[in-house]
Every structure is written in structure tokens, then in C-alpha cells.
Design a protein around this motif. Structure first.
Motif, PDB file in Angstrom:
ATOM      1  N   LEU A 420      10.574 -25.527  30.164  1.00 21.42           N
ATOM      2  CA  LEU A 420      11.301 -24.477  29.449  1.00 21.42           C
ATOM      3  C   LEU A 420      10.951 -24.495  27.966  1.00 21.42           C
ATOM      4  O   LEU A 420      10.965 -23.471  27.301  1.00 21.42           O
ATOM      5  CB  LEU A 420      12.812 -24.670  29.631  1.00 21.42           C
ATOM      6  N   GLY A 421      10.650 -25.673  27.461  1.00 21.49           N
ATOM      7  CA  GLY A 421      10.329 -25.785  26.034  1.00 21.49           C
ATOM      8  C   GLY A 421       8.840 -25.750  25.769  1.00 21.49           C
ATOM      9  O   GLY A 421       8.383 -26.044  24.665  1.00 21.49           O
ATOM     10  N   LEU A 422       8.060 -25.405  26.787  1.00 16.29           N
ATOM     11  CA  LEU A 422       6.603 -25.419  26.662  1.00 16.29           C
ATOM     12  C   LEU A 422       6.137 -24.472  25.555  1.00 16.29           C
ATOM     13  O   LEU A 422       6.552 -23.327  25.494  1.00 16.29           O
ATOM     14  CB  LEU A 422       5.991 -24.992  27.996  1.00 16.29           C
ATOM     15  N   GLY A 423       5.283 -24.937  24.706  1.00 20.61           N
ATOM     16  CA  GLY A 423       4.742 -24.087  23.661  1.00 20.61           C
ATOM     17  C   GLY A 423       5.685 -23.928  22.485  1.00 20.61           C
ATOM     18  O   GLY A 423       5.256 -23.759  21.363  1.00 20.61           O
ATOM     19  N   TYR A 424       6.996 -23.997  22.772  1.00 19.55           N
ATOM     20  CA  TYR A 424       7.967 -23.871  21.682  1.00 19.55           C
ATOM     21  C   TYR A 424       8.276 -25.259  21.143  1.00 19.55           C
ATOM     22  O   TYR A 424       8.091 -25.557  19.972  1.00 19.55           O
ATOM     23  CB  TYR A 424       9.233 -23.210  22.212  1.00 19.55           C
ATOM     24  N   GLU A 425       8.701 -26.108  22.064  1.00 22.10           N
ATOM     25  CA  GLU A 425       9.068 -27.467  21.671  1.00 22.10           C
ATOM     26  C   GLU A 425       7.905 -28.439  21.917  1.00 22.10           C
ATOM     27  O   GLU A 425       7.659 -29.333  21.132  1.00 22.10           O
ATOM     28  CB  GLU A 425      10.294 -27.897  22.478  1.00 22.10           C
ATOM     29  N   TYR A 426       7.210 -28.230  23.021  1.00 27.21           N
ATOM     30  CA  TYR A 426       6.215 -29.221  23.453  1.00 27.21           C
ATOM     31  C   TYR A 426       4.813 -28.625  23.501  1.00 27.21           C
ATOM     32  O   TYR A 426       4.628 -27.455  23.801  1.00 27.21           O
ATOM     33  CB  TYR A 426       6.574 -29.758  24.835  1.00 27.21           C
ATOM     34  N   ASP A 427       3.831 -29.494  23.258  1.00 25.03           N
ATOM     35  CA  ASP A 427       2.432 -29.106  23.330  1.00 25.03           C
ATOM     36  C   ASP A 427       2.027 -28.931  24.800  1.00 25.03           C
ATOM     37  O   ASP A 427       2.133 -29.872  25.590  1.00 25.03           O
ATOM     38  CB  ASP A 427       1.597 -30.216  22.678  1.00 25.03           C
ATOM     39  N   PRO A 428       1.593 -27.728  25.180  1.00 31.03           N
ATOM     40  CA  PRO A 428       1.264 -27.490  26.599  1.00 31.03           C
ATOM     41  C   PRO A 428       0.219 -28.458  27.147  1.00 31.03           C
ATOM     42  O   PRO A 428       0.302 -28.870  28.302  1.00 31.03           O
ATOM     43  CB  PRO A 428       0.708 -26.063  26.597  1.00 31.03           C
ATOM     44  N   VAL A 430      -0.242 -31.569  26.385  1.00 30.81           N
ATOM     45  CA  VAL A 430       0.387 -32.853  26.683  1.00 30.81           C
ATOM     46  C   VAL A 430       1.238 -32.743  27.942  1.00 30.81           C
ATOM     47  O   VAL A 430       1.234 -33.638  28.789  1.00 30.81           O
ATOM     48  CB  VAL A 430       1.231 -33.328  25.481  1.00 30.81           C
ATOM     49  N   VAL A 431       1.951 -31.605  28.065  1.00 32.48           N
ATOM     50  CA  VAL A 431       2.803 -31.434  29.244  1.00 32.48           C
ATOM     51  C   VAL A 431       1.944 -31.369  30.507  1.00 32.48           C
ATOM     52  O   VAL A 431       2.264 -32.007  31.516  1.00 32.48           O
ATOM     53  CB  VAL A 431       3.679 -30.170  29.093  1.00 32.48           C
ATOM     54  N   ASP A 432       0.830 -30.662  30.436  1.00 29.33           N
ATOM     55  CA  ASP A 432      -0.087 -30.625  31.586  1.00 29.33           C
ATOM     56  C   ASP A 432      -0.528 -32.032  31.963  1.00 29.33           C
ATOM     57  O   ASP A 432      -0.584 -32.399  33.141  1.00 29.33           O
ATOM     58  CB  ASP A 432      -1.343 -29.803  31.249  1.00 29.33           C
ATOM     59  N   SER A 433      -0.845 -32.797  30.933  1.00 29.08           N
ATOM     60  CA  SER A 433      -1.312 -34.158  31.181  1.00 29.08           C
ATOM     61  C   SER A 433      -0.199 -34.995  31.799  1.00 29.08           C
ATOM     62  O   SER A 433      -0.437 -35.771  32.728  1.00 29.08           O
ATOM     63  CB  SER A 433      -1.785 -34.769  29.868  1.00 29.08           C
ATOM     64  N   LEU A 434       1.034 -34.813  31.290  1.00 24.68           N
ATOM     65  CA  LEU A 434       2.175 -35.539  31.861  1.00 24.68           C
ATOM     66  C   LEU A 434       2.306 -35.230  33.352  1.00 24.68           C
ATOM     67  O   LEU A 434       2.500 -36.126  34.178  1.00 24.68           O
ATOM     68  CB  LEU A 434       3.464 -35.144  31.135  1.00 24.68           C
ATOM     69  N   VAL A 435       2.161 -33.941  33.680  1.00 26.54           N
ATOM     70  CA  VAL A 435       2.277 -33.518  35.076  1.00 26.54           C
ATOM     71  C   VAL A 435       1.203 -34.206  35.922  1.00 26.54           C
ATOM     72  O   VAL A 435       1.471 -34.708  37.011  1.00 26.54           O
ATOM     73  CB  VAL A 435       2.170 -31.979  35.164  1.00 26.54           C
ATOM     74  N   ARG A 436      -0.010 -34.249  35.384  1.00 26.24           N
ATOM     75  CA  ARG A 436      -1.089 -34.925  36.121  1.00 26.24           C
ATOM     76  C   ARG A 436      -0.775 -36.399  36.338  1.00 26.24           C
ATOM     77  O   ARG A 436      -0.929 -36.927  37.428  1.00 26.24           O
ATOM     78  CB  ARG A 436      -2.401 -34.819  35.334  1.00 26.24           C
ATOM     79  N   VAL A 437      -0.313 -37.043  35.243  1.00 28.89           N
ATOM     80  CA  VAL A 437      -0.027 -38.478  35.325  1.00 28.89           C
ATOM     81  C   VAL A 437       1.066 -38.742  36.357  1.00 28.89           C
ATOM     82  O   VAL A 437       0.960 -39.649  37.185  1.00 28.89           O
ATOM     83  CB  VAL A 437       0.395 -39.006  33.938  1.00 28.89           C
ATOM     84  N   LEU A 438       2.107 -37.900  36.302  1.00 28.16           N
ATOM     85  CA  LEU A 438       3.214 -38.102  37.241  1.00 28.16           C
ATOM     86  C   LEU A 438       2.743 -37.891  38.673  1.00 28.16           C
ATOM     87  O   LEU A 438       3.113 -38.646  39.576  1.00 28.16           O
ATOM     88  CB  LEU A 438       4.362 -37.143  36.918  1.00 28.16           C
ATOM     89  N   ALA A 439       1.931 -36.865  38.872  1.00 33.68           N
ATOM     90  CA  ALA A 439       1.446 -36.576  40.221  1.00 33.68           C
ATOM     91  C   ALA A 439       0.647 -37.759  40.748  1.00 33.68           C
ATOM     92  O   ALA A 439       0.835 -38.209  41.874  1.00 33.68           O
ATOM     93  CB  ALA A 439       0.581 -35.323  40.201  1.00 33.68           C
ATOM     94  N   ARG A 440      -0.235 -38.302  39.885  1.00 36.25           N
ATOM     95  CA  ARG A 440      -1.053 -39.427  40.297  1.00 36.25           C
ATOM     96  C   ARG A 440      -0.179 -40.634  40.610  1.00 36.25           C
ATOM     97  O   ARG A 440      -0.361 -41.311  41.599  1.00 36.25           O
ATOM     98  CB  ARG A 440      -2.016 -39.775  39.163  1.00 36.25           C
TER      99      ARG A 440
END
Lengths: 446, 466
Positions: A420-428, A430-440
Motif C-alpha cells: 500500500l505504501g509502495l512508491g510513496y513510503e517504500y522504494d519499489p 527494495v519491496v520487489d527484492s523483499l518479496v523475492r527473498v521471502l518467496a525463496r
């Protein structure tokens, strides 16, 4: 809203972990094959192998001793500078005071090195420690490549460099340059192979691993190749005496590097433990700094940060809430995410003030300082927000939202909220990378 | 390598000038003697290369890491005594010092150049007199190299170092009146070993240059590993300093909640180290003591959150909290490998000599020595900083209180050492914080608190002793 899909289903990053492990294993396979072929060749054609027993066994002993006195440095790798330098010298030796080694093929050198390294490493295995075959294989192959280039490859108008060395007349400095260059090539082989091994361990990019390896290993590598060339050159007048004498500076280096590695490890432990001051005081949830740091490191690796950046990132993550120790009353569950933006910024700047007084690099304090800055200022006000801060911000938010829980529902909700805070609060990115890390992480199992 | 003459014009200027002149005369005489005995240098190529090399190390010395370049120029100077003979070495050393940019005034430079010439001649002559061959190509075989070249070379480098130390000690004696003997011995003990190390590496340099026929390129091969070794040492030292600073800063951060406690750990550590030195502890023990002292209250900094918080009622009784804090600290620090020797001292820093302390009621010498030291430092620091409602005691009054507790609360031996330490060092009373609002009204390190927890009910207050 399909955040759960993003979080757990699709792996968008390169899934290099598995492939790399295979590559690292291949390094070992190749090394074993080389050792076997070398042994067979030696049995078929021993050359001056037996008559030069004193020289050969001196090399063998020092290679083994070097392997025995290998020592751990950061990132869990092991260094054995003496093994490498002695091995390179062995590969580059043509004459050792009246003992002619010009007919010694790469085979015996490879065989003796392999046996000596195994003997040196066996006491470690006997004590239940890992044999570290991958790193041993990298060292061994570096010696092999050097021996091959010097003694076998007809690089000098149809002649091997060994023959050139043996028949050289007059001042020997060109030979010295030649030996130093060959030794350096051997060393770069080693750096390349150990980058491969390291990258396969940490699921990072190979290019970054190689750059890190060169950056941290080039200095020592040059010293090692110089020492290898030195011994080979000095053996002509000094015989085997050259080995102990010219290893003296290297022993000093090894001692200093050991101390350095030990203080590095101690330093990391100290920061980790002292980061727990906030949770002891009931300011943050138990394990929060540790978890944020771990997540940050994983994201940093995924984004291909350098080894130095990763270290700074880890320390920034560990200490990002340290400013809370000065708070009179803890904020609820220590979650900075729930605090008012002004409070978040105050904690960030308090923490940065403390970090600035430590001996950590200035980048760490800067990263801590900007951890509360929303990503939109990068776009709207063209402000610089360090990458490290953006990563800490996302990892901190995720951990505040999940709260150490491993329940699937909590994780999904946390990622959804961050989206929800993508681009506004958080760097997209980094968030993409977080998603990848969590998935792995969660496909591998907890 | 070159002695640094601090030749500033002052009341001793004339004596200094006389010494400089005398050194110049000696330099000329010795170099002339060397000339007469050994003749002029024949290998001008080597002389030029060595000169450029030494100049290079001097430029590096200004720009990059000082110690590395000092080592390099030391090694090259020693090697030059053999490679280009006494006269060549003297010329090389004097020229490089004179050509050095940005050096001190001309008098200092003249003195250093004269000393360089003396060192070069003396080194080269010693080598020849000790039986070292001038022409190394006549030597063959490892045994002969070690005996006929190695032996004389090491003798020469020993004499070289001694003359060098003596010259520095002499000019310091003349310039600032410090004792020649103590200065000489100090240099011998601090850099004597390094000088012998330069000797060994200088020998390798010589062997590589002539018998191995590598020539000037040897410098690259020899100096590269050395630079890396030195670089690693420098890195290590920097990292260690950074580590200590980090430790201190993080501990200090934990103290900020109680304005009166700020700096407490650091002061206790400082005093503990002084006490440890007074008790004759070795370097390793002192280091463990220092770490234990700076971290002794780390468990308390956590416990304090409940004790001092207004919003959260303490869910444990205060005394239980206090009794637990050493163990909490140990539990926190148990992961840190290098602190293993310090953990016991942290655990027992509130034990009492009479066995009524906590957590284990150890008696007398059963308590680790480091804990007894920290206990004394801790009590003393608590007395010399104020609390809301109590003034800080001046150090002589605090010492009286501490002495009154020797044998009951504190170890009499350590207390006696404290008295001696305070004779030699002045101990500043901790500055009271600008605003002490919100600080807890009590201090768990206050000796009165120790009595209270030990169940000793005495009317004495900290200020009165017993």
C-alpha cells in the motif's frame, strides 16, 4: 489485490542458488580429477621426483603446515596464505641449488600438493570440523594452473617457460617478472574459483562475489604471488633454505591477518549483542534487531550490494533502534512503524547520534539517520536517500508488521500493507527484492 | 630510519649547533676512512637505483602510511651497506636525506644527512670488518652464503641500529635534557626487534639482488609482501580502536537514561585498569579486566528500564531486580567469544569480602580478583558522583569511606592499592548533570545499598562511613 501471490507464489529473481551449488561442486570434481591424473602421470613417469626428495618434501611439509594453520575470516571463508605461496613456488621452481627440477612435470607437483594439503587438513576433520573441500580445491587448482602454464604450456615460441628459465643467461630480472606474472595468473584463478564458491554459498551474484574477492584479496594475492616468485628465484643460490627464509614476511602477514579477522569477528559480535540492549529494556520486541538485520542482508545480497555495503547494512539494521535506549517510556511493543512520523524521525536521529560516536564507518550512521525518510522525497524533492536506509526502512516495517510470527496470514498481511505504501513510503525495487527473498525463504521451508 | 633532530632555536641552540657541527665532522672523517679502506663505489647503476628507491619511500612516507615506509627505507638502507659498499651507502643516505622535500629546517636536515653518512659508512665497514666479502658473486652455496654473508650482515645491522639509537638519544639529550640512557633503552626495547627484522629482510634483499641475479627488481618482490604485512597490521590496529570506541559508545548510550550514571562504566573501567596495574596484572588480564569493567553494569542498563520507568510498574521487587542484574549481563554477553575471561568478573562484581554480597555469597579470595577490583572502583565512583539529594564526595572523603569498608565490604589489598593510585592520579569528581529530573533517587552501586542488600542495618550514610 494479489499480494499473497507476489509474496509466496512467483519467484521473479534469478533462482541461482541451486545452480551455483552445482558449480561449486564441480570445482571439487575437477580438482579431484586433476589430482588423480597427476598421480597416474607421476607413477608412469616420476622424472627427478625421487632424487629431489629433500626439495620436494620441504615443499610438501610447508604446504601441509600452511593448510593446518589456515584460519577463518569474515563471511565464513578460510585463508591459507602459506599453502598458496609455497604451492606457487613449488610450481615455479626450476633449480634448487644444484638440484635440477627442470624435468619435473606438473604431475608430481599436483600429486604432492594434493597429498600435503589433505594431510594438513586431516587434523581439522579429525576434530569434527568441516574439511572445507571447496576452498581447498580452489587453492589446489591455482597451484595446478600455475604449474601447467610454467612447466607444460609451450608459451615461448614453442618452448615452455621452464626451459626459458633454466637456460636464461645473464641478469635474471626478466625471469623474475615472468615468474611474478605467472604466479599472479595462478592467484587470479584462485580468486575466481573462490568467488564461485562464495557466490554459491550466499546466493549472491557471481560478478559481485568476484569484485568483492578481488577487492579484499588483491593485496594479499599480490603478496602471495610475489612470495611464490621470490622463493623460486632465491632457491637457485639458497636451496631449500629459501623456503623458511622467504616465508618470514608471509608469516608476519598471516599473523596480522589472523588478528584482523579475529577483531572483525569480535566487533560483529559486540555490535550484535549491544543491539539487544533495547529489547532487554523492553523497548523493542525480542529478536527485532537480529531479524531486521538478517532480512536486510538477504535483500542486500539479492540487490547485488558489495561486501562492504552489506556489512554496513547489517550494522545499520542492528543499531537502527538503538536511540530508544534513551527513551524514558517505551513505545508500544517498540514498533517504530506505529509511532508518529515525528517520533520515528527523532528515534532515527537519536540512533544516528549514538552510531556516530561509535567506531563504525560513517555510512552506517547515515543509513540509520535516513531510515524514516519516506521514498517519495526521492521523487518529489530529488533528495538523496541512501539505498541502505531504504532497505532498513522496508525490512523494519515488515518485521514490525509480522512481529516475529511465522504465520502465513501475518506475512501476507504485512506484505500487503507494505504494498500500500509502495512508491510513496517504500522504494519499489527494495519491496520487489523483499518479496523475492521471502518467496525463496518460504519455499525452502523455515 | 633517519634520526629526527628537533633543532629549534632556543637557549640550547648553541649546544645543538655544536653537536651538529661535530656530527658533520665525524661523518666526513668516517666516510673518508671508508674511502681509504674500500675505495669508491663501482656499481653506479645500483647506487642510482637504491637512491631513487629510498627517495621513493620517503615520498611515500609523507603521503601514505608512515610505518610502512619507515620499514622499507630501513631495509633498503641496510641492504645498501653491502650492495654499494660503505662509501656508496653513505653517499646514498646523505643525498636522499638532503633531497627529501618538506623536511624540517636545514640544521635538522644537515644533522640527519651527517648521521645518514655515518650510519652508511659504519654499517658497510662493520660488514667488511666482520669478514663479509665485498663481491658477493664469489660466494656460492647456501651454507657459505649464510655464514660468510649472513653473519657479517646481521652484525652490521646490529651495529647500524645501535649507532642510530645512540645518535637519536644524544640529540634528544642535548636538545631537551632527557637522560641518554633511558632514551636509548626505551628505543632498544620498543624498536630493537623491528630493527633486527629489517636486518633479516635486508639480507634476503641482498641475496636476491646479487646471488640470485635479480638485481633492482628484487625491491618489488621483497617490498610487496612487506607492504601487505604492514597494511594488515595497520588495518588490525584501526579495527581494534574502532571496536573499543564502539563498545564504549554503546555502553554510554545505555547510560543516558540516568543522567547521574553517564560515564559511570567508562570511569569504572579507567579506575579498574589503574588498580589492576597497581596490583601487577599482566597485559592479558588487564585487558579482560578492562572489558569486564566497562560492561559490568550492562545487565543493569536493561533492568533499569523497569526500575526507572514511570509508566510501567515494576513487576518484580527492586531488590530482586538488583540481585539479578549481574546474571542478566552475563547472559547477554555470553555469545561474545573474547569476553569469556571477563564473564566471571562481571557475574561477581557485587560480591562482598565478608560473603554477604550477591549473587553467590562468595567469600574473600574466592571472589575473582577482577570482581574485587571492579567492586572497589564501582563503590568509589558511586561516592564521587552525586545523586538527587546527595552531593558528590571529593575524592579524599570518598577514599575514607572506601577504606572504612576494607575487610567487610571490600578487599583490603585492593583498597590499599586505591590509596596509592589516588596519590599518583587526581580523580575528578563526576560533573552533576545539568538537569537531573527523572533520575532514580537511588544508586545500586552506592555502598549503602550493598549493606542494605546484605541485611546490615546500620545508620551510617555514605557520607559518614562506619
Amino acid at each position: 489485490m494479489n499480494a499473497p501471490d507476489i509474496a509466496l507464489g512467483v519467484v521473479r529473481g534469478p533462482a541461482h542458488g541451486v545452480r551455483r551449488r552445482l558449480t561449486a561442486r564441480w570445482v571439487v570434481h575437477v580438482a579431484v580429477a586433476v589430482a588423480v591424473i597427476g598421480t597416474i602421470n607421476t607413477i608412469r613417469n616420476p622424472g627427478p621426483f625421487l632424487s629431489a626428495w629433500l626439495v620436494v618434501s620441504s615443499f610438501a611439509v610447508l604446504i601441509g603446515v600452511g593448510e593446518y594453520f589456515r584460519f577463518p575470516v569474515e563471511d565464513g571463508r578460510q585463508l591459507a596464505p602459506m599453502t598458496l605461496a609455497t604451492g606457487l613456488a613449488f610450481a615455479l621452481t626450476s633449480v634448487s641449488w644444484q638440484v635440477d627440477l627442470t624435468h619435473l612435470a606438473p604431475g608430481p607437483i599436483v600429486m604432492v600438493s594434493a597429498i600435503a594439503m589433505l594431510c594438513g587438513a586431516l587434523p581439522h576433520a579429525a576434530r569434527g570440523r568441516s574439511l572445507r573441500v571447496e576452498e581447498m580445491a580452489a587453492r589446489f587448482l591455482a597451484i595446478f594452473v600455475t604449474a601447467l602454464l610454467f612447466r607444460w604450456a609451450p608459451l615461448w615460441s614453442g618452448r615452455t617457460l621452464l626451459e626459458v628459465d633454466a637456460t636464461w643467461v645473464g641478469s635474471r630480472w626478466p625471469v623474475a617478472v615472468l615468474l611474478a606474472v605467472i604466479a599472479a595468473i595462478g592467484l587470479f584463478t584462485f580468486l575466481g574459483l573462490s568467488a564461485l564458491v562464495m557466490a554459491s554459498r550466499s546466493a549472491g551474484s557471481l560478478r559481485q562475489a568476484f569484485l568483492d574477492e578481488v577487492r579484499s584479496g588483491a593485496g594479499l594475492g599480490l603478496a602471495l604471488s610475489a612470495t611464490g616468485a621470490l622463493i623460486a628465484l632465491a632457491e637457485r643460490p639458497l636451496g631449500v633454505l629459501a623456503l623458511p627464509l622467504f616465508l618470514v614476511p608471509l608469516v608476519l602477514t598471516q599473523f596480522a591477518l589472523r588478528q584482523y579477522a579475529a577483531i572483525r569477528a569480535t566487533y560483529a559480535q559486540t555490535v550484535r549483542v549491544l543491539s539487544r540492549l533495547t529489547e532487554m529494556g523492553g523497548f523493542t520486541r525480542a529478536g527485532h534487531p537480529d531479524r531486521v538485520a538478517e532480512l536486510c542482508v538477504a535483500v542486500g545480497r539479492d540487490l547485488g550490494l558489495s561486501g562492504r555495503d552489506i556489512r554496513n547494512l547489517e550494522n545499520a539494521a542492528l543499531l537502527h533502534d538503538i536511540g530508544q535506549v534513551a527513551l524514558r517510556a517505551p513505545i508500544p511493543a517498540g514498533a517504530t512503524l506505529m509511532a508518529a512520523p515525528a517520533d520515528q524521525r527523532r528515534i532515527a536521529s537519536d540512533s544516528a547520534d549514538i552510531v556516530r560516536k561509535t567506531g563504525l564507518p560513517p555510512e552506517v550512521a547515515i543509513a540509520v539517520e535516513h531510515q524514516a525518510t519516506p521514498y517519495r522525497v526521492v521523487r518529489e524533492q530529488r533528495q538523496q536517500v541512501p539505498m541502505l536506509s531504504r532497505i532498513v526502512k522496508v525490512a523494519n516495517a515488515y518485521d514490525d508488521l509480522v512481529g516475529g510470527s511465522i504465520a502465513l496470514r501475518r506475512r501476507e498481511a504485512a506484505v500487503e500493507r507494505i504494498h500500500l505504501g509502495l512508491g510513496y513510503e517504500y522504494d519499489p525495487r527494495v519491496v520487489d527484492s523483499l518479496v523475492r527473498v521471502l518467496a525463496r525463504r518460504h519455499t525452502k521451508g523455515p | 630510519m633517519s634520526p629526527q633532530a628537533a633543532a629549534d632555536p632556543g637557549p640550547r641552540a648553541r649546544r645543538v649547533n655544536a653537536v651538529i657541527l661535530a656530527t658533520l665532522v665525524v661523518a666526513v672523517l668516517i666516510t673518508t676512512l671508508a674511502w681509504a679502506l674500500d675505495g669508491v663505489p663501482h656499481d653506479y647503476v645500483s647506487l642510482a637505483v637504491l637512491t631513487v628507491l629510498t627517495l621513493g619511500t620517503r615520498v611515500v612516507r609523507v603521503r601514505v602510511v608512515e610505518r610502512v615506509a619507515v620499514a622499507a627505507s630501513g631495509i633498503v638502507s641496510l641492504a645498501s651497506c653491502v650492495l654499494v659498499g660503505p662509501v656508496g651507502s653513505a653517499l646514498m643516505m646523505a643525498t636522499t636525506i638532503l633531497l627529501e622535500r618538506g623536511a624540517a629546517g636545514w640544521r635538522a636536515r644537515l644533522f640527519n644527512a651527517s648521521m645518514g653518512a655515518i650510519l652508511g659508512s659504519v654499517g658497510g665497514l662493520t660488514y667488511l670488518l666482520a669478514g663479509g666479502p665485498a663481491d658477493l658473486t664469489t660466494i656460492s652455496g647456501p651454507g657459505e652464503l649464510m655464514v660468510r654473508v649472513g653473519g657479517p650482515f646481521l652484525v652490521a645491522s646490529l651495529v647500524f641500529s645501535l649507532v642510530n639509537f645512540a645518535s637519536i638519544a644524544m640529540i634528544v639529550r642535548v636538545d631537551s635534557g632527557e637522560s641518554f640512557q633511558s632514551m636509548f633503552l626505551a628505543m632498544l626495547t620498543t624498536s630493537g626487534l623491528a630493527q633486527m627484522g629489517y636486518g633479516v629482510i635486508g639480507l634476503l634483499f641482498v641475496i636476491l639482488w646479487v646471488p640470485a641475479q635479480v638485481g633492482p627488481f628484487s625491491a618489488v618482490l621483497i617490498l610487496l609482501p612487506l607492504f601487505v604485512a604492514q597494511w594488515a597490521f595497520v588495518q588490525y590496529a584501526e579495527e581494534e580502536r574502532a571496536h573499543e570506541r564502539t563498545l564504549a559508545a554503546l555502553v554510554a548510550a545505555g547510560e543516558t537514561r540516568d543522567p547521574y550514571a553517564v560515564g559511570h562504566s567508562e570511569r569504572v573501567a579507567r579506575l579498574s585498569v589503574l588498580l589492576g596495574e597497581g596490583l601487577g596484572l599482566g597485559p592479558a588480564q588487564t585487558e579482560a579486566l578492562q572489558y569486564a569493567a566497562i560492561l559490568h553494569d550492562i545487565g543493569w542498563l536493561g533492568a533499569q528500564a523497569w526500575a526507572g520507568s514511570d509508566t510501567k510498574a515494576p513487576d518484580k521487587s527492586l531488590s530482586e531486580l538488583i540481585a539479578r542484574h549481574p546474571a542478566v549481563g552475563v547472559a547477554l554477553l555470553s555469545d561474545i567469544a573474547f569476553l569469556q575471561d571477563s564473564l566471571d568478573s562481571i557475574k561477581h562484581h557485587h560480591e562482598r569480602w565478608d560473603g554477604r554480597g550477591y549473587p553467590d555469597q562468595l567469600v574473600g579470595t574466592d571472589i575473582p580478583l577482577a570482581s574485587r577490583i571492579i567492586a572497589v572502583a564501582d563503590s568509589f565512583d558511586s561516592l564521587t558522583r552525586g545523586r538527587p539529594g546527595r552531593q558528590a564526595l571529593p575524592s579524599n572523603r570518598a577514599l575514607q569511606v572506601v577504606e572504612s569498608r576494607a575487610g567487610t565490604h571490600l578487599d583490603p589489598t585492593v583498597v590499599a592499592v586505591l590509596a596509592r593510585v589516588l596519590e599518583r592520579h587526581t580523580w575528578a569528581v563526576a560533573e552533576p548533570p545539568p538537569e537531573g529530573a527523572g533520575a532514580p533517587l537511588w544508586d545500586h552501586d552506592d555502598p549503602v545499598m550493598s549493606d542494605m542488600l546484605a541485611g546490615i542495618d546500620r545508620p551510617a550514610t555514605a557520607g559518614q562511613g562506619s
